[in-house]
Design a protein around this motif. Structure first.
Motif, PDB file in Angstrom:
ATOM      1  N   PHE A   2       0.842  -1.187   0.000  1.00 52.48           N
ATOM      2  CA  PHE A   2       0.000   0.000   0.000  1.00 52.48           C
ATOM      3  C   PHE A   2       0.882   1.243   0.000  1.00 52.48           C
ATOM      4  CE2 PHE A   2      -1.975  -3.567   2.068  1.00 52.48           C
ATOM      5  CZ  PHE A   2      -3.154  -3.689   1.339  1.00 52.48           C
ATOM      6  N   GLU A  69      -1.571  -2.063  -4.144  1.00 53.19           N
ATOM      7  CA  GLU A  69      -3.003  -2.358  -4.228  1.00 53.19           C
ATOM      8  C   GLU A  69      -3.900  -1.156  -4.006  1.00 53.19           C
ATOM      9  OE1 GLU A  69      -4.206  -5.981  -2.113  1.00 53.19           O
ATOM     10  OE2 GLU A  69      -2.086  -6.207  -1.589  1.00 53.19           O
ATOM     11  N   ALA A  70      -3.410  -0.129  -3.332  1.00 55.32           N
ATOM     12  CA  ALA A  70      -4.243   1.043  -3.051  1.00 55.32           C
ATOM     13  C   ALA A  70      -3.342   2.180  -2.593  1.00 55.32           C
ATOM     14  CB  ALA A  70      -5.298   0.731  -1.993  1.00 55.32           C
ATOM     15  N   VAL A 208     -13.043   4.588  -0.300  1.00 48.95           N
ATOM     16  CA  VAL A 208     -12.485   4.775  -1.639  1.00 48.95           C
ATOM     17  C   VAL A 208     -13.168   5.958  -2.308  1.00 48.95           C
ATOM     18  CG1 VAL A 208     -12.233   3.741  -3.934  1.00 48.95           C
ATOM     19  CG2 VAL A 208     -11.871   2.345  -1.879  1.00 48.95           C
ATOM     20  N   ARG A 211     -10.447   5.825  -8.554  1.00 50.34           N
ATOM     21  CA  ARG A 211      -9.305   5.021  -9.000  1.00 50.34           C
ATOM     22  C   ARG A 211      -8.370   5.882  -9.832  1.00 50.34           C
ATOM     23  NH1 ARG A 211      -9.531  -0.513  -8.590  1.00 50.34           N
ATOM     24  NH2 ARG A 211     -11.429  -1.305  -7.562  1.00 50.34           N
ATOM     25  N   ILE A 225      -5.600   1.368  -9.528  1.00 58.34           N
ATOM     26  CA  ILE A 225      -5.889   0.989  -8.154  1.00 58.34           C
ATOM     27  C   ILE A 225      -6.727   2.062  -7.460  1.00 58.34           C
ATOM     28  CG2 ILE A 225      -3.881  -0.509  -7.899  1.00 58.34           C
ATOM     29  CD1 ILE A 225      -2.379   1.817  -6.691  1.00 58.34           C
ATOM     30  N   PRO A 226      -7.437   1.693  -6.375  1.00 61.41           N
ATOM     31  CA  PRO A 226      -8.253   2.675  -5.660  1.00 61.41           C
ATOM     32  C   PRO A 226      -7.407   3.663  -4.856  1.00 61.41           C
ATOM     33  CG  PRO A 226      -8.372   0.540  -4.581  1.00 61.41           C
ATOM     34  CD  PRO A 226      -7.629   0.332  -5.870  1.00 61.41           C
ATOM     35  N   VAL A 228      -8.001   6.033  -1.518  1.00 60.73           N
ATOM     36  CA  VAL A 228      -8.926   6.284  -0.420  1.00 60.73           C
ATOM     37  C   VAL A 228      -8.862   7.739   0.006  1.00 60.73           C
ATOM     38  CG1 VAL A 228      -8.672   3.892   0.365  1.00 60.73           C
ATOM     39  CG2 VAL A 228      -7.346   5.719   1.480  1.00 60.73           C
ATOM     40  N   ALA A 432      -5.284   3.289   3.372  1.00 66.00           N
ATOM     41  CA  ALA A 432      -5.435   2.637   2.072  1.00 66.00           C
ATOM     42  C   ALA A 432      -5.711   1.149   2.256  1.00 66.00           C
ATOM     43  CB  ALA A 432      -4.184   2.853   1.230  1.00 66.00           C
ATOM     44  N   ARG A 433      -5.003   0.511   3.185  1.00 73.05           N
ATOM     45  CA  ARG A 433      -5.236  -0.909   3.438  1.00 73.05           C
ATOM     46  C   ARG A 433      -6.648  -1.138   3.985  1.00 73.05           C
ATOM     47  NH1 ARG A 433      -2.216  -5.056   7.711  1.00 73.05           N
ATOM     48  NH2 ARG A 433      -3.401  -6.893   7.042  1.00 73.05           N
ATOM     49  N   ARG A 436      -9.035  -0.909   1.121  1.00 72.04           N
ATOM     50  CA  ARG A 436      -8.895  -1.998   0.147  1.00 72.04           C
ATOM     51  C   ARG A 436      -9.436  -3.315   0.688  1.00 72.04           C
ATOM     52  NH1 ARG A 436      -8.941  -5.484  -2.897  1.00 72.04           N
ATOM     53  NH2 ARG A 436      -7.484  -6.075  -4.553  1.00 72.04           N
ATOM     54  N   GLU A 437      -9.201  -3.584   1.988  1.00 70.58           N
ATOM     55  CA  GLU A 437      -9.556  -4.875   2.560  1.00 70.58           C
ATOM     56  C   GLU A 437     -10.830  -4.843   3.384  1.00 70.58           C
ATOM     57  OE1 GLU A 437      -6.165  -6.214   4.778  1.00 70.58           O
ATOM     58  OE2 GLU A 437      -5.115  -6.865   2.980  1.00 70.58           O
TER      59      GLU A 437
END
Length: 486
Positions: A2, A69-70, A208, A211, A225-226, A228, A432-433, A436-437
């Motif tokens: 991230f 990933e983000a 988010v 992108r 990627i997204p 946030v 960001a994590r 994403r999760e």
């Protein structure tokens, strides 16, 4: 992995964080501040983007960028970044430490008598709303073209995603937000001649907002990627060191100095210029005191004597802080908590023929500490709880000598933690994590490992308590001498 991006005042930092909470890479790029007139502080948004490109190129070269990933964003708060209907920047951004809009603060509070109840804050020149009131009066042709008002990090978001959005922790510092209800206040917007249509969409920090644009993703070799919402620099810094729930607190020693206490409800103490903002996490708020010059004072004094900060820290430690050490008022850019005086200035007092540069540097360290201790007192008056100690973050947190001095000054236990110098970029990556999760703060935001705990020494605290009284008296005596003193 991230990516966290923090747009600071003196530089932009980017870091890459993995799921084991390890910072795998970091890079930064410098920024400068323009001061075209007394009390004015501005930056060109184009310079932010150049620094962003430089830092991202450097940090992504250290990792497998395909695994990012983000992205989370953080940045300096309050800056008025003004765009026209085509999204073009209308003028240099007016920064958080700009003091020109003093008159407009009084006028806005008169126009909206319940402003402090809505925002939890005094109107101060550094906030965004009075800047727009100033613009309306002094640059009406520019004001009439304002289609969007963005905060600095959210202008970067626009470049990255094409989206006009912000998070509630940063938005709270604009003074158009109903902080208890976490939504825009039409009454405050109308007082500055603005409407919700000119404001960015509101999000919680982990949400988010969009992108990466296709061209931007291609430019940096990333997927779409997204990105946030992120947080204002102080809220993101708190997330980075695990200050995410009521009873936790931190002390940030960056360009400015911030005392930050998380709360589970809306609290306020505007009478002592305490800031009451949303946190970067849902259903969480924070209290904050701010001094406008903290670690910046160290750079200032080092420049005065023609030496580097690390060398002066060593000399100051060898000399020690004594009762005959000069006093220093650290108000190089005015002051917020507790004085709310943009005209306040720096002062060295008590110089003798025997004063040397180690004494001046000790005075600088101590003066910043006295200002921070006054901020802690203002937060306690609002209901903040520091019984669990305070986590130190920011560049100044690397000095064990200064950390102990601050503990002795404040009477609080200060905790230095691993990675504390990374600051808001780490919190941005953690947000960001979370986005994403879909995980919560307990999983994503553990407190970093403890490096050292600095408990106050009772004898030193007594000595410094006496010097604190002299420090306070000095300010009150010289304040009438400041130009246009409040």
């Amino acid at each position: 992995m991230f990516l966290g991006i923090d747009l600071g005042t003196s530089g932009l930092k980017a870091i890459v964080l993995d799921r084991a909470h390890r910072v795998l890479a970091s890079a930064s790029a410098p920024l400068t501040v323009q001061q075209p007139q007394p009390l004015w502080r501005e930056q060109a948004p184009a310079d932010w983007w150049r620094s962003c490109e430089t830092a991202l190129d450097a940090v992504l070269a250290q990792v497998d960028r395909r695994r990012i990933e983000a992205i989370g964003l953080s940045g300096q708060m309050h800056g008025a970044t003004l765009l026209d209907a085509r999204g073009e920047v209308l003028r240099p951004a007016i920064l958080w430490n700009d003091g020109r809009a003093w008159r407009e603060c009084a006028e806005l509070e008169a126009a909206v008598p319940v402003a402090r109840e809505i925002t939890g804050n005094l109107m101060m020149p550094g906030f965004t709303a009075p800047k727009l009131a100033w613009l309306r009066r002094h640059e009406p042709a520019v004001f009439d073209r304002v289609a969007h008002v963005l905060l600095p990090k959210d202008w970067l978001r626009l470049r990255l995603t094409g989206e006009f959005a912000t998070d509630r922790s940063d938005a709270a510092g604009m003074l158009w937000l109903d902080v208890a209800r976490r939504g825009w206040s039409d009454e405050l917007l109308a007082a500055t001649g603005l409407a919700r249509a000119q404001m960015p969409r509101l999000h919680e920090g982990p949400e988010v907002t969009g992108r990466l644009r296709e061209d931007i993703a291609r430019r940096f070799g990333l997927q779409r990627i997204p990105v946030v919402a992120g947080g204002g620099d102080n809220a993101a810094g708190a997330v980075g060191v695990g200050v995410v729930r009521a009873g936790q607190a931190m002390l940030s020693l960056g360009t400015s100095g911030v005392c930050f206490a998380a709360t589970d409800r809306f609290l306020a103490n505007p009478a002592q210029a305490v800031h009451s903002f949303c946190h970067a996490l849902p259903a969480t708020w924070h209290l904050m005191s701010v001094m406008l010059s903290a670690a910046a004072c160290l750079d200032f004094s080092a420049r005065l004597v023609g030496a580097e900060v690390p060398q002066l820290l060593a000399e100051a430690q060898a000399r020690g802080l004594n009762d005959d050490t000069p006093l220093f008022l650290p108000y190089l850019n005015g002051e917020r908590t507790p004085h709310n005086n943009p005209a306040a200035q720096g002062v060295f007092f008590g110089l003798t023929a025997g004063t040397d540069r180690a004494d001046l540097f000790n005075a600088t360290l101590e003066g910043v500490g006295h200002g921070l201790a006054q901020g802690l007192g203002a937060l306690e008056a609002a209901g903040a709880d520091f019984s669990g100690g305070l986590t130190l973050i920011g560049g100044g947190s690397r000095s064990a000598y200064w950390a102990q001095m601050l503990a002795d000054l404040s009477g609080k236990t200060l905790l230095r933690r691993a990675g504390g110098e990374v600051g808001p970029a780490l919190g941005a990556a953690r947000l960001a994590r979370m986005g994403r999760e879909g995980i919560g703060a307990d999983a994503a935001c553990p407190e970093p490992a403890l490096v050292a705990a600095h408990a106050p020494d009772a004898a030193r605290h007594a000595l410094l308590h006496e010097r604190a009284a002299r420090f306070d008296a000095l300010y009150r005596r010289v304040a009438p001498c400041f130009p246009a003193a409040a």
